[in-house]
Design a protein around this motif. Structure first.
Motif, PDB file in Angstrom:
ATOM      1  N   GLY B 223       0.701  -1.205  -0.006  1.00 30.44           N
ATOM      2  CA  GLY B 223      -0.202  -0.089   0.030  1.00 30.44           C
ATOM      3  C   GLY B 223       0.815   1.211   0.051  1.00 30.44           C
ATOM      4  N   HIS B 224       2.115   1.428   0.405  1.00 28.65           N
ATOM      5  CA  HIS B 224       3.085   2.585   0.312  1.00 28.65           C
ATOM      6  C   HIS B 224       3.270   2.846  -1.310  1.00 28.65           C
ATOM      7  CE1 HIS B 224       3.438   1.949   4.462  1.00 28.65           C
ATOM      8  NE2 HIS B 224       4.354   1.293   4.627  1.00 28.65           N
ATOM      9  N   GLY B 225       2.859   2.184  -2.051  1.00 28.52           N
ATOM     10  CA  GLY B 225       3.070   2.713  -3.449  1.00 28.52           C
ATOM     11  C   GLY B 225       4.321   2.165  -4.340  1.00 28.52           C
ATOM     12  N   PHE B 226       4.825   1.063  -3.924  1.00 30.62           N
ATOM     13  CA  PHE B 226       5.831   0.559  -4.500  1.00 30.62           C
ATOM     14  C   PHE B 226       5.272   0.069  -6.136  1.00 30.62           C
ATOM     15  CE2 PHE B 226       7.118  -0.430  -0.204  1.00 30.62           C
ATOM     16  CZ  PHE B 226       8.560   0.219  -0.194  1.00 30.62           C
ATOM     17  N   ARG B 227       6.106   0.064  -6.759  1.00 28.92           N
ATOM     18  CA  ARG B 227       5.654  -0.115  -8.268  1.00 28.92           C
ATOM     19  C   ARG B 227       6.260  -1.186  -8.926  1.00 28.92           C
ATOM     20  NH1 ARG B 227       2.188   3.023 -10.857  1.00 28.92           N
ATOM     21  NH2 ARG B 227       3.096   2.473 -12.965  1.00 28.92           N
ATOM     22  N   SER B 228       7.298  -1.657  -8.060  1.00 32.39           N
ATOM     23  CA  SER B 228       8.113  -2.937  -8.837  1.00 32.39           C
ATOM     24  C   SER B 228       8.186  -3.865  -7.675  1.00 32.39           C
ATOM     25  CB  SER B 228       9.484  -2.424  -9.234  1.00 32.39           C
ATOM     26  OG  SER B 228      10.478  -2.457  -8.190  1.00 32.39           O
ATOM     27  N   LEU B 229       8.079  -5.200  -8.195  1.00 31.34           N
ATOM     28  CA  LEU B 229       8.226  -6.267  -7.476  1.00 31.34           C
ATOM     29  C   LEU B 229       9.600  -6.309  -6.603  1.00 31.34           C
ATOM     30  CD1 LEU B 229       6.682  -8.810  -6.671  1.00 31.34           C
ATOM     31  CD2 LEU B 229       7.824  -9.809  -8.490  1.00 31.34           C
ATOM     32  N   ALA B 230      10.624  -5.800  -7.261  1.00 25.20           N
ATOM     33  CA  ALA B 230      11.578  -6.024  -6.549  1.00 25.20           C
ATOM     34  C   ALA B 230      11.860  -4.844  -5.590  1.00 25.20           C
ATOM     35  CB  ALA B 230      12.892  -5.475  -7.627  1.00 25.20           C
ATOM     36  N   ALA B 231      11.223  -3.608  -5.580  1.00 23.22           N
ATOM     37  CA  ALA B 231      11.035  -2.827  -4.534  1.00 23.22           C
ATOM     38  C   ALA B 231      10.500  -3.370  -3.393  1.00 23.22           C
ATOM     39  CB  ALA B 231      10.682  -1.649  -5.143  1.00 23.22           C
TER      40      ALA B 231
END
Lengths: 94, 292
Positions: B223-231
């Motif tokens: 929910g923090h807004g990560f857009r990549s799986l790696a992140a």
């Protein structure tokens, strides 16, 4: 070694009868031992989950070697199997 | 025990004049090449011109040996180390198909090239509800469930394994005979994997067993807004443990896709680091190889 022959292993010092060639996890299960380790973060009891060497829930210290997947490690006579970090819930391990 | 498999030297391209050329003997994930690390495949391919033979595509060293115990001809050997990969003897095999029926991993199939004409009969297990019938068409799928093409059902037998297993023999072109691992009777559309459904219904269950991350933690981090799986993986540690995401990456990917409004394809997959399982340094250094 004859497959199926009775052998003795030591689980946290306790004698457990096993069948030669069967996975250590199977021998533990047959002996009523369900806990193979305690999780590092929460300290929860863990036991074999996938049984095919993938999930690493069943890793124990075997003959001094840490992180051995007991579900894919065949039993050998006199093998010493230890709960990583020691038993915390009494000798039965249930 | 560490087992080094003898690599076959015959390539399908050379032996049949079809298919792809030599690939330098490198193991391939699809397992369709005879040079793909299966020493007995090349022999099975040759022998299948005379009779139906079992071909084993077992690549995971899991503790399992029903194929060995099911074979009345002693043609399949796992041996004392129950984690060893089975080795088959195509000459001794009588093509009964019991090993095909009992293998819980659908890792055995029968190959029969007696008919010739560039066609092969491949026998695979079938355990779905619908009734396959000889003479009808079925879709052949590879080990990942991808459709290879259609083929005619030549035969359906009761197998000799469990009652729920049938053996379906499908006529397919020789080019992809070695790729077939299953049949489908009709086109299916998979919206969501069953295990993901199961995980959704299980409440605040553990997602990542190695790092002990529960579902609510993943949801919160996602929910923090990560857009990549790696992140997301770096932030949550999901999938960075011992097993390198074998059990958790798929639920994680779906969770993030939902939260970020992107598709699972856009997110890609993680980048599991070798080794894919814990390996002792001494092993890499060529030392003690007792534990696998």
């Amino acid at each position: 070694m004859v497959a199926g022959e009775e052998v003795t292993i030591f689980v946290d010092g306790r004698r457990v009868t096993a069948r030669a060639g069967e996975p250590v996890a199977a021998a533990l299960y047959a002996a009523g031992i369900r806990t193979t380790r305690f999780s590092r973060r929460r300290g929860e009891a863990r036991g074999p989950f996938c049984m095919v060497g993938r999930c690493t829930e069943c890793v124990m210290t075997v003959d001094g070697v840490e992180n051995v997947r007991t579900c894919t490690t065949p039993v050998r006579d006199g093998m010493r199997v230890e709960t990583p970090g020691g038993r915390r819930h009494g000798p039965s391990g249930a | 025990m560490l087992r080094l498999r003898k690599t076959g030297t015959v390539d399908m391209g050379r032996s049949s004049g079809k298919g792809k050329g030599a690939d330098g003997g490198r193991p391939r994930e699809g397992g369709e090449s005879l040079a793909g690390g299966h020493g007995d495949w090349a022999r099975a391919w040759e022998v299948s011109r005379r009779k139906a033979v079992a071909v084993i595509d077992c690549r995971q060293e899991i503790p399992c040996n029903p194929c060995e115990t099911a074979c009345s001809k002693g043609a399949i050997r796992v041996g004392e180390d129950i984690c060893a990969l089975p080795v088959s003897d195509p000459e001794a095999c009588d093509g009964c198909g019991r090993c095909v029926a009992v293998c819980p991993g659908m890792a055995v199939f029968l190959l029969d090239r007696r008919a010739g004409g560039g066609m092969a009969a491949v026998t695979v297990p079938y355990e779905m509800g619908e009734e396959p019938r000889a003479g009808e068409e079925a879709r052949a799928v590879d080990g990942e469930g991808k459709e290879l093409g259609k083929g005619k059902i030549l035969k359906v037998t009761a197998a000799g394994g469990t009652a729920a297993t049938k053996l379906v023999t499908l006529e397919v072109p020789e080019e992809w005979a070695l790729k077939v691992r299953g049949v489908r009777l009709r086109e299916i559309f998979i919206e969501e994997a069953e295990e993901v459904e199961g995980y959704r219904g299980a409440g605040d269950c553990i997602v990542c067993r190695c790092e002990e991350i529960v579902r609510s933690e993943v949801e919160e981090t996602a929910g923090h807004g990560f857009r990549s799986l790696a992140a997301l993986r770096r932030a949550s540690r999901v999938g960075l443990g011992y097993c390198q995401g074998r059990f958790c990456l798929e639920p994680l990917r779906r969770e993030l896709a939902e939260k970020s409004g992107r598709t699972v394809e856009e997110l890609g997959f993680g980048s599991p680091r070798p080794p894919l399982r814990p390996v002792r340094l001494s092993r890499l250094g060529g030392g003690d190889v007792r534990d696998t």
